[in-house]
Design an enzyme around this catalytic site. Structure first.
Site, PDB file in Angstrom:
ATOM      1  N   ARG A 170       0.250  -8.781  13.842  1.00 65.99           N
ATOM      2  CA  ARG A 170      -0.350  -7.712  13.018  1.00 65.99           C
ATOM      3  C   ARG A 170      -1.267  -8.309  11.956  1.00 65.99           C
ATOM      4  O   ARG A 170      -2.308  -7.740  11.638  1.00 65.99           O
ATOM      5  CB  ARG A 170       0.739  -6.847  12.384  1.00 65.99           C
ATOM      6  CG  ARG A 170       1.444  -5.971  13.430  1.00 65.99           C
ATOM      7  CD  ARG A 170       2.640  -5.262  12.858  1.00 65.99           C
ATOM      8  NE  ARG A 170       2.254  -4.302  11.845  1.00 65.99           N
ATOM      9  CZ  ARG A 170       2.964  -4.037  10.762  1.00 65.99           C
ATOM     10  NH1 ARG A 170       4.107  -4.644  10.548  1.00 65.99           N
ATOM     11  NH2 ARG A 170       2.542  -3.140   9.907  1.00 65.99           N
ATOM     12  N   ARG A 183      11.314  -7.029   4.894  1.00 68.16           N
ATOM     13  CA  ARG A 183      11.272  -5.601   5.223  1.00 68.16           C
ATOM     14  C   ARG A 183      11.871  -5.370   6.605  1.00 68.16           C
ATOM     15  O   ARG A 183      12.565  -4.386   6.844  1.00 68.16           O
ATOM     16  CB  ARG A 183       9.825  -5.107   5.178  1.00 68.16           C
ATOM     17  CG  ARG A 183       9.687  -3.633   5.450  1.00 68.16           C
ATOM     18  CD  ARG A 183       8.324  -3.140   5.071  1.00 68.16           C
ATOM     19  NE  ARG A 183       7.366  -3.276   6.152  1.00 68.16           N
ATOM     20  CZ  ARG A 183       6.067  -3.017   6.023  1.00 68.16           C
ATOM     21  NH1 ARG A 183       5.566  -2.640   4.872  1.00 68.16           N
ATOM     22  NH2 ARG A 183       5.262  -3.140   7.046  1.00 68.16           N
ATOM     23  N   ARG A 216      -9.082   1.403   9.476  1.00 65.75           N
ATOM     24  CA  ARG A 216      -8.696   0.038   9.829  1.00 65.75           C
ATOM     25  C   ARG A 216      -9.737  -0.659  10.688  1.00 65.75           C
ATOM     26  O   ARG A 216      -9.564  -1.813  11.024  1.00 65.75           O
ATOM     27  CB  ARG A 216      -7.383   0.079  10.608  1.00 65.75           C
ATOM     28  CG  ARG A 216      -6.139  -0.320   9.779  1.00 65.75           C
ATOM     29  CD  ARG A 216      -4.960  -0.184  10.708  1.00 65.75           C
ATOM     30  NE  ARG A 216      -3.780  -0.877  10.334  1.00 65.75           N
ATOM     31  CZ  ARG A 216      -2.727  -0.322   9.734  1.00 65.75           C
ATOM     32  NH1 ARG A 216      -2.768   0.915   9.330  1.00 65.75           N
ATOM     33  NH2 ARG A 216      -1.646  -1.037   9.531  1.00 65.75           N
ATOM     34  N   LYS A 220       0.824  -1.219   0.000  1.00 63.58           N
ATOM     35  CA  LYS A 220       0.000   0.000   0.000  1.00 63.58           C
ATOM     36  C   LYS A 220       0.855   1.264   0.000  1.00 63.58           C
ATOM     37  O   LYS A 220       0.588   2.191  -0.743  1.00 63.58           O
ATOM     38  CB  LYS A 220      -0.914   0.055   1.233  1.00 63.58           C
ATOM     39  CG  LYS A 220      -1.897  -1.075   1.351  1.00 63.58           C
ATOM     40  CD  LYS A 220      -2.873  -0.845   2.504  1.00 63.58           C
ATOM     41  CE  LYS A 220      -2.233  -0.775   3.879  1.00 63.58           C
ATOM     42  NZ  LYS A 220      -1.604  -2.025   4.341  1.00 63.58           N
ATOM     43  N   ARG A 241      12.178  -1.949  11.192  1.00 63.23           N
ATOM     44  CA  ARG A 241      11.013  -1.332  11.826  1.00 63.23           C
ATOM     45  C   ARG A 241      10.745  -2.051  13.137  1.00 63.23           C
ATOM     46  O   ARG A 241      10.739  -3.270  13.186  1.00 63.23           O
ATOM     47  CB  ARG A 241       9.786  -1.474  10.914  1.00 63.23           C
ATOM     48  CG  ARG A 241       9.449  -0.193  10.203  1.00 63.23           C
ATOM     49  CD  ARG A 241       8.324  -0.382   9.229  1.00 63.23           C
ATOM     50  NE  ARG A 241       7.041  -0.713   9.863  1.00 63.23           N
ATOM     51  CZ  ARG A 241       5.873  -0.505   9.254  1.00 63.23           C
ATOM     52  NH1 ARG A 241       5.832   0.031   8.061  1.00 63.23           N
ATOM     53  NH2 ARG A 241       4.748  -0.849   9.845  1.00 63.23           N
TER      54      ARG A 241
HETATM   55  P1  AMP Z   1       1.184   0.874   8.966  1.00 62.25           P
HETATM   56  O1  AMP Z   1       2.452   1.542   8.588  1.00 62.25           O
HETATM   57  O2  AMP Z   1      -0.011   1.388   8.194  1.00 62.25           O
HETATM   58  O3  AMP Z   1       1.276  -0.633   8.912  1.00 62.25           O
HETATM   59  O4  AMP Z   1       0.879   1.266  10.493  1.00 62.25           O
HETATM   60  C1  AMP Z   1       1.782   0.932  11.528  1.00 62.25           C
HETATM   61  C2  AMP Z   1       1.043   0.827  12.843  1.00 62.25           C
HETATM   62  O5  AMP Z   1       0.422   2.090  13.164  1.00 62.25           O
HETATM   63  C3  AMP Z   1      -0.099  -0.187  12.871  1.00 62.25           C
HETATM   64  O6  AMP Z   1       0.334  -1.504  13.128  1.00 62.25           O
HETATM   65  C4  AMP Z   1      -0.965   0.370  14.009  1.00 62.25           C
HETATM   66  O7  AMP Z   1      -0.400   0.078  15.259  1.00 62.25           O
HETATM   67  C5  AMP Z   1      -0.841   1.875  13.787  1.00 62.25           C
HETATM   68  N1  AMP Z   1      -1.892   2.379  12.885  1.00 62.25           N
HETATM   69  C6  AMP Z   1      -1.727   2.916  11.653  1.00 62.25           C
HETATM   70  N2  AMP Z   1      -2.902   3.258  11.116  1.00 62.25           N
HETATM   71  C7  AMP Z   1      -3.844   2.918  12.025  1.00 62.25           C
HETATM   72  C8  AMP Z   1      -5.263   2.982  12.056  1.00 62.25           C
HETATM   73  N3  AMP Z   1      -5.955   3.482  11.015  1.00 62.25           N
HETATM   74  N4  AMP Z   1      -5.903   2.539  13.166  1.00 62.25           N
HETATM   75  C9  AMP Z   1      -5.225   2.059  14.228  1.00 62.25           C
HETATM   76  N5  AMP Z   1      -3.887   1.949  14.265  1.00 62.25           N
HETATM   77  C10 AMP Z   1      -3.194   2.373  13.178  1.00 62.25           C
END
Ligand code: AMP
Length: 191
Positions: A145, A128, A89, A14, A134
């Protein structure tokens, strides 16, 4: 105005595609994951509050997300449109987003869902993890996750299918191939 959501599990690609699409269509790119990583890096009060949640692979509470999205929307009222990546989400976030858009006399144009099978996702996320280090990309956290995705985020597919906003494509192939498939869908949108 195009309001697009790039949807899919962690590791679906994404972020990569959102960056390319935002540039190509001159859309405001909202990555809630990037916003949170920046807050953590800068050790802001929000960053300190959410660090352990993110490190554990859990979701940040809906109320925080909704507040952030409201602020971002306010800042970008006159844009060409918005491309959301990693948001919404949960169903509660999707409902709040719909309400926010209605109050702006707007709506979601389309949800573009990248489909990748679980084995491939695990493989990509582990790679990754080695490349970018990360803090939420360790093997156990990755698995968690993906579970959180299946339980809390995957139900959104149905939410948007019912609203006839949902379109899916395979997230397998080169970055360029997936990008051109996404562009073909977006170029065909009427709104
Ligand atoms: P991502 O880079 O989109 O995978 O986001 C990394 C982390 O940020 C996720 O595993 C969540 O802990 C948090 N996060 C990001 N976007 C959201 C969301 N829309 N709702 C809740 N937690 C989020």
């Amino acid at each position: 105005m195009k309001n697009l959501i790039l949807f899919g599990p962690p590791g679906a690609g994404k972020g990569t595609q959102a960056n390319l699409l935002a540039k190509h269509y001159q859309l405001i790119h909202i990555s809630t994951g990037d916003i949170f990583r920046e807050e953590i890096k800068n050790q802001t009060p929000l960053g300190l509050k959410i660090k352990s949640i993110i490190d554990d692979g859990e979701l940040v509470p809906d109320a925080i997300l909704i507040e952030i999205i409201k602020n971002v929307f306010e800042k970008h009222r006159n844009s060409n449109g918005i491309l959301m990546d990693g948001f919404p989400r949960t169903v509660a976030q999707a409902e709040a987003l719909d309400e926010l858009l209605i109050s702006e006399h707007s709506e979601i144009t389309r949800v573009l869902s990248l489909k990748v099978d679980e084995e491939e996702l695990l493989d990509r996320l582990l790679k990754r993890s080695q490349e970018f280090n990360r803090s939420d990309d360790g093997a156990d956290i990755i698995r968690h996750r993906l579970e959180v995705y299946a339980k809390q985020t995957f139900p959104l597919e149905d939410y948007y299918i019912k609203k006839q906003k949902y379109v899916s494509l395979m997230g397998i192939g080169s970055v360029e191939e997936i990008f051109s498939s996404l562009c073909a869908i977006i170029d065909n949108l009427k709104t």
